[in-house]
Scaffold this motif. Structure first.
Motif, mmCIF file in Angstrom:
data_model
loop_
_atom_site.group_PDB
_atom_site.id
_atom_site.type_symbol
_atom_site.label_atom_id
_atom_site.label_comp_id
_atom_site.label_asym_id
_atom_site.label_seq_id
_atom_site.Cartn_x
_atom_site.Cartn_y
_atom_site.Cartn_z
ATOM 1 N N CYS A 1 12.867 0.922 1.165
ATOM 2 C CA CYS A 1 13.449 2.267 1.185
ATOM 3 C C CYS A 1 14.075 2.592 2.545
ATOM 4 C CB CYS A 1 12.375 3.295 0.863
ATOM 5 S SG CYS A 1 12.985 4.994 0.858
ATOM 6 N N PRO A 2 15.335 3.007 2.554
ATOM 7 C CA PRO A 2 15.983 3.357 3.831
ATOM 8 C C PRO A 2 15.460 4.660 4.438
ATOM 9 C CG PRO A 2 17.465 3.796 1.995
ATOM 10 C CD PRO A 2 16.274 3.105 1.420
ATOM 11 N N TYR A 3 14.681 5.435 3.671
ATOM 12 C CA TYR A 3 14.181 6.720 4.151
ATOM 13 C C TYR A 3 12.684 6.682 4.459
ATOM 14 C CZ TYR A 3 18.571 8.268 2.025
ATOM 15 O OH TYR A 3 19.895 8.418 1.678
ATOM 16 N N ALA A 4 12.071 5.501 4.402
ATOM 17 C CA ALA A 4 10.614 5.399 4.558
ATOM 18 C C ALA A 4 10.160 5.798 5.960
ATOM 19 C CB ALA A 4 10.164 3.974 4.251
ATOM 20 N N ILE A 5 9.021 6.494 6.005
ATOM 21 C CA ILE A 5 8.368 6.836 7.266
ATOM 22 C C ILE A 5 6.960 6.247 7.239
ATOM 23 C CG2 ILE A 5 9.730 8.935 7.640
ATOM 24 C CD1 ILE A 5 7.396 10.543 6.487
ATOM 25 N N GLU A 6 6.226 6.421 8.314
ATOM 26 C CA GLU A 6 4.900 5.807 8.428
ATOM 27 C C GLU A 6 3.961 6.279 7.318
ATOM 28 O OE1 GLU A 6 2.476 2.997 10.011
ATOM 29 O OE2 GLU A 6 4.551 3.450 10.612
ATOM 30 N N ASP A 7 4.035 7.557 6.942
ATOM 31 C CA ASP A 7 3.145 8.086 5.904
ATOM 32 C C ASP A 7 3.391 7.436 4.545
ATOM 33 O OD1 ASP A 7 1.831 9.714 7.634
ATOM 34 O OD2 ASP A 7 2.844 11.569 7.051
ATOM 35 N N CYS A 8 4.589 6.913 4.339
ATOM 36 C CA CYS A 8 4.907 6.276 3.057
ATOM 37 C C CYS A 8 4.066 5.020 2.843
ATOM 38 C CB CYS A 8 6.390 5.917 2.991
ATOM 39 S SG CYS A 8 7.497 7.342 3.034
ATOM 40 N N LYS A 9 3.601 4.416 3.913
ATOM 41 C CA LYS A 9 2.780 3.211 3.817
ATOM 42 C C LYS A 9 1.328 3.541 3.440
ATOM 43 C CE LYS A 9 5.447 0.991 7.540
ATOM 44 N NZ LYS A 9 5.370 0.379 8.884
ATOM 45 N N LYS A 10 0.942 4.818 3.599
ATOM 46 C CA LYS A 10 -0.455 5.200 3.412
ATOM 47 C C LYS A 10 -0.696 6.049 2.159
ATOM 48 C CE LYS A 10 -0.676 5.596 8.462
ATOM 49 N NZ LYS A 10 -0.821 6.559 9.573
ATOM 50 N N THR A 11 0.321 6.803 1.744
ATOM 51 C CA THR A 11 0.146 7.772 0.656
ATOM 52 C C THR A 11 0.784 7.274 -0.629
ATOM 53 O OG1 THR A 11 0.242 9.553 2.288
ATOM 54 C CG2 THR A 11 0.483 10.163 -0.023
ATOM 55 N N ASP A 12 0.001 7.269 -1.693
ATOM 56 C CA ASP A 12 0.522 6.885 -3.005
ATOM 57 C C ASP A 12 1.132 8.127 -3.659
ATOM 58 O OD1 ASP A 12 1.101 5.655 -5.376
ATOM 59 O OD2 ASP A 12 -0.963 5.522 -6.081
ATOM 60 N N ALA B 1 8.580 10.711 -7.841
ATOM 61 C CA ALA B 1 7.386 10.313 -7.088
ATOM 62 C C ALA B 1 7.815 9.886 -5.684
ATOM 63 C CB ALA B 1 6.657 9.177 -7.799
ATOM 64 N N CYS B 2 7.846 10.842 -4.771
ATOM 65 C CA CYS B 2 8.245 10.560 -3.383
ATOM 66 C C CYS B 2 7.695 11.665 -2.496
ATOM 67 C CB CYS B 2 9.774 10.496 -3.269
ATOM 68 S SG CYS B 2 10.381 10.222 -1.585
ATOM 69 N N ILE B 3 6.964 11.299 -1.442
ATOM 70 C CA ILE B 3 6.360 12.316 -0.577
ATOM 71 C C ILE B 3 7.390 13.007 0.316
ATOM 72 C CG2 ILE B 3 4.131 11.123 -0.552
ATOM 73 C CD1 ILE B 3 4.828 10.233 2.339
ATOM 74 N N THR C 1 0.851 -1.192 0.000
ATOM 75 C CA THR C 1 0.000 0.000 0.000
ATOM 76 C C THR C 1 0.887 1.242 0.000
ATOM 77 O OG1 THR C 1 -0.077 -0.033 2.422
ATOM 78 C CG2 THR C 1 -1.859 -1.160 1.244
ATOM 79 N N GLY C 2 0.271 2.371 -0.350
ATOM 80 C CA GLY C 2 1.038 3.607 -0.368
ATOM 81 C C GLY C 2 2.118 3.569 -1.430
ATOM 82 N N CYS C 3 3.309 4.002 -1.070
ATOM 83 C CA CYS C 3 4.448 3.946 -1.980
ATOM 84 C C CYS C 3 4.907 2.504 -2.115
ATOM 85 C CB CYS C 3 5.588 4.817 -1.460
ATOM 86 S SG CYS C 3 7.108 4.675 -2.423
ATOM 87 N N HIS C 4 4.940 1.976 -3.339
ATOM 88 C CA HIS C 4 5.327 0.581 -3.551
ATOM 89 C C HIS C 4 6.752 0.299 -3.078
ATOM 90 C CE1 HIS C 4 1.616 0.093 -5.430
ATOM 91 N NE2 HIS C 4 1.946 0.045 -6.704
ATOM 92 N N PHE C 5 7.570 1.343 -3.006
ATOM 93 C CA PHE C 5 8.995 1.154 -2.671
ATOM 94 C C PHE C 5 9.255 1.205 -1.167
ATOM 95 C CE2 PHE C 5 13.455 2.909 -2.504
ATOM 96 C CZ PHE C 5 14.090 1.762 -2.959
#
Length: 344
Positions: A306-317, A330-332, A298-302
């Motif tokens: 991703c070493p920089y992923a945060i919680e919002d990355c799981k929810k926002t496409d 394409a990165c929030i 879900t959210g960002c497929h990567f």
């Protein structure tokens, strides 16, 4: 590489290619399945333009949907949604007859020169077949056109009666290029055209394609997992991950200053010719495998790698947006104000 000054030749708008694997029936449930239909999202909402006379390089790991995207552009596979425009006309919704008229202008160079040529046909028949199919010539005129295009790609006219097994890998790929050129196309999808060739032959084929592009004002979509090849031939580069474009920029910009974490990891793996710089450079190693396109995150497929992923990355496409002039990502976690993810 050519100057990117032409009008838009190809335009993709939210292009989707899904494959329905079935499921959801009684047999699926009895055998322990989830009961839900399984769908492979091979290409999932891709949008970009290709200008006349330019080469757009498409790069990404195996299984990301590069080849499917190339085939969809030529309607060699069914398009599920979105639009694929050639000179403003939507290929995705053309009838068979309309598509046949356009297909002369849209050709493909296939990955495997061993498998893409009919072993029972002579070189003359292989190259001449599209000329006859589109009614461009008949009789001895076909043979004359075949010989001319053979010379154009560096093959002797004497080889016209020979069969594919009598040629080397590089020569076979030249035959494949000649077949694509025979009908004087405007746009060519080159799907991993050098991956099956020896390194010594790869440069020859890339140089040939660039020479032909200048002579005939060809437009290419050059698909490859080889970042060095992409850098050599491309005016702009699109980076694809799990069916989506995650970064798009000029070749120089994307290699010198990649913005998306996935692009950074890919480019860090490209060897540099200077041994001192190469020894000091730190390679970015991605953890985990590419997720399944049947059940993408879900959210960002990567975000799972991703070493920089945060919680919002799981929810926002994330959407592909312009971060710098003509440089899209394409990165929030990055924006025009903060283009470097390390500063986010």
């Amino acid at each position: 590489m050519t100057e990117n000054r032409g009008n838009t030749l190809i335009s993709l708008e939210g292009l989707k290619v899904y494959y329905d694997l079935g499921g959801g029936g009684l047999l699926d449930r009895l055998t322990g399945g989830s009961g839900e239909r399984r769908v492979v999202k091979a290409v999932d909402g891709v949008s970009f333009d290709i200008k006349e006379g330019e080469t757009l390089g498409l790069v990404g790991e195996s299984g990301c949907g590069k080849s499917t995207l190339g085939k969809a552009l030529l309607r060699l596979t069914d398009i599920t949604g979105g639009r694929a425009l050639f000179k403003g006309e939507d290929i995705a919704h053309m009838s068979g007859r309309q598509l046949r008229e356009k297909r002369r202008h849209l050709q493909m160079i296939f990955q495997d020169p061993y498998a893409s040529l009919n072993p029972r046909m002579t070189v003359g028949n292989i190259i001449g077949e599209p000329i006859r199919t589109f009614g461009l010539a008949n009789g001895k005129s076909v043979e004359a056109m075949v010989k001319d295009v053979m010379e154009t790609v560096g093959l002797s006219r004497r080889f016209i009666k020979r069969y594919p097994h009598e040629f080397s890998g590089g020569q076979r790929q030249r035959i494949g290029i000649a077949r694509a050129l025979a009908v004087d196309p405007e746009f060519i999808v080159a799907d991993e055209p050098i991956s099956a060739l020896d390194v010594s032959i790869q440069a020859q084929i890339m140089n040939l394609m660039q020479e032909l592009q200048k002579e005939k004002n060809l437009t290419y979509l050059f698909i490859s997992h080889d970042l060095r090849a992409i850098r050599h031939v491309s005016d702009r580069v699109a980076v694809m991950y799990l069916g989506e474009i995650v970064e798009l920029a000029t070749g120089k910009e994307i290699y010198d200053e990649p913005l998306h974490p996935y692009s950074k990891a890919l480019i860090s793996a490209v060897p540099l010719p200077d041994p001192e710089i190469e020894a000091k450079r730190e390679r970015i190693i991605l953890t985990g495998d590419v997720p399944s396109p049947i059940n993408p995150p879900t959210g960002c497929h990567f975000h799972t790698r991703c070493p920089y992923a945060i919680e919002d990355c799981k929810k926002t496409d994330p959407q592909l947006v312009e971060i710098k002039p003509d440089h899209f990502a394409a990165c929030i976690r990055i924006s025009r104000e903060r283009p470097r993810i390390e500063d986010a």
